[in-house]
Design an enzyme around this catalytic site. Sequence first.
Site, short mmCIF file in Angstrom:
data_model
loop_
_atom_site.label_atom_id
_atom_site.label_comp_id
_atom_site.label_asym_id
_atom_site.label_seq_id
_atom_site.Cartn_x
_atom_site.Cartn_y
_atom_site.Cartn_z
N GLU A 169 -4.67 -2.16 2.61
CA GLU A 169 -5.45 -0.93 2.77
C GLU A 169 -5.94 -0.38 1.44
O GLU A 169 -5.17 -0.42 0.47
CB GLU A 169 -4.57 0.14 3.43
CG GLU A 169 -4.61 0.07 4.93
CD GLU A 169 -3.71 1.11 5.58
OE1 GLU A 169 -2.96 0.71 6.48
OE2 GLU A 169 -3.74 2.29 5.18
N HIS A 189 -6.55 4.21 9.50
CA HIS A 189 -5.18 4.77 9.41
C HIS A 189 -5.18 6.25 9.87
O HIS A 189 -4.84 7.14 9.10
CB HIS A 189 -4.64 4.63 7.98
CG HIS A 189 -3.13 4.65 7.93
ND1 HIS A 189 -2.41 3.96 7.00
CD2 HIS A 189 -2.21 5.30 8.68
CE1 HIS A 189 -1.12 4.17 7.18
NE2 HIS A 189 -0.96 4.99 8.21
N ARG A 216 2.49 -0.74 10.40
CA ARG A 216 2.14 -1.02 9.01
C ARG A 216 1.36 -2.33 8.98
O ARG A 216 1.67 -3.27 9.71
CB ARG A 216 3.40 -1.16 8.14
CG ARG A 216 4.00 0.18 7.74
CD ARG A 216 3.10 0.95 6.77
NE ARG A 216 3.63 2.24 6.37
CZ ARG A 216 3.32 3.41 6.95
NH1 ARG A 216 2.47 3.47 7.96
NH2 ARG A 216 3.84 4.54 6.50
C1 DGY Z 1 3.29 7.68 8.21
O1 DGY Z 1 3.63 8.85 8.43
O2 DGY Z 1 4.06 6.85 7.79
C2 DGY Z 1 1.87 7.34 8.50
O3 DGY Z 1 1.56 6.03 8.34
C3 DGY Z 1 0.92 8.26 7.83
O4 DGY Z 1 0.71 9.13 8.87
#
Ligand code: DGY
Length: 323
Positions: free
Chosen positions: A271, A289, A242
Amino acid sequence: MSKPKIIVTRRWPEEVEKILAEKYDAQLNVDDVPMTTAELQDAFRTADAVLPTVSDRIDAEVLGATPMKARMIGNFGVGFNHIDLEAAKSAGLTVSNTPEVLTECTADLAITLMLMVARRGGEGERHVRNGEWTGWRPTHMMGTSVHHKTLGLIGMGRIARAVAERAAHGFSMKIIFHDPFPPREEDIAGLNARQCNSPQEVFEQADFISLHCPGGKETHHLIDANAFAAMKPGAFLINTARGDVIDEQAMVNALQKGEIAGAGLDVYESEPTVSEPLLGMENVVTLPHLGSATLETRIAMGMRVVENIDAFFAGETPRDKVV
Ligand code: DGY
């Protein structure tokens, strides 16, 4: 009996949308335009289940919608730091996520970033596309080998272990890690992975640091100016977890000062905005991402949501219940 009403906040793979439309009174987002706070509130007032994803902020304001009709949030994604779980619980909502199905895919992307940044993949491609390449020469665009180097993992959950597998067996890397909830011995068997007592120990010893901890309050800015100062000057930082685990401004400063050698990033603090200076740095690889972005994985994620909401509406506990 009428079908439960579900609202899907973004476009999903066609195959899964078709199944949702057959089983449920489904409102799909065919234009894929992100929903506003007011639209999300409305979704919670009118649907039995809302199916959001990481780009939606399901915060206390959204979950404060009254009268609340929804009883379930079937999140498309494994991470759920965009959902205020306390507020969801207080509003009587069950929340589920999609673990496991994106493990291999996300681990592949962490390795992609590690190789790209170490071997100057992004920079090399720009060089060729810009017509700057004048031919092979012994000292041209030398990168850094990953073989036999030390990979430091922050977090040692499923995705980190899949990264470790690839790094230990594919590249003979030494694995070190820190996780406040360490894995069971049998889960790291064969990886020859050494547990560190603190993230600091990982920062000091690793040549490559890959982040695999959840987002949220506990890990916010875990990688701050002090962390960068502790890293080896030749270290590379990889983030597929993240964005806000890293203090992005501190990372910009560290890269500008040469405190680390480079970064491979798939996620960002705000983001889809990426700190402008990062975009001009040749030693930074930036992806949008893409961790779980293969068709196979996105279908599997969608099907996992279907499984979770099917269970919920059948009066069972969803397999991936978070709260
Ligand atoms: C998640 O699944 O948390 C990702 O960041 C999106 O694929």
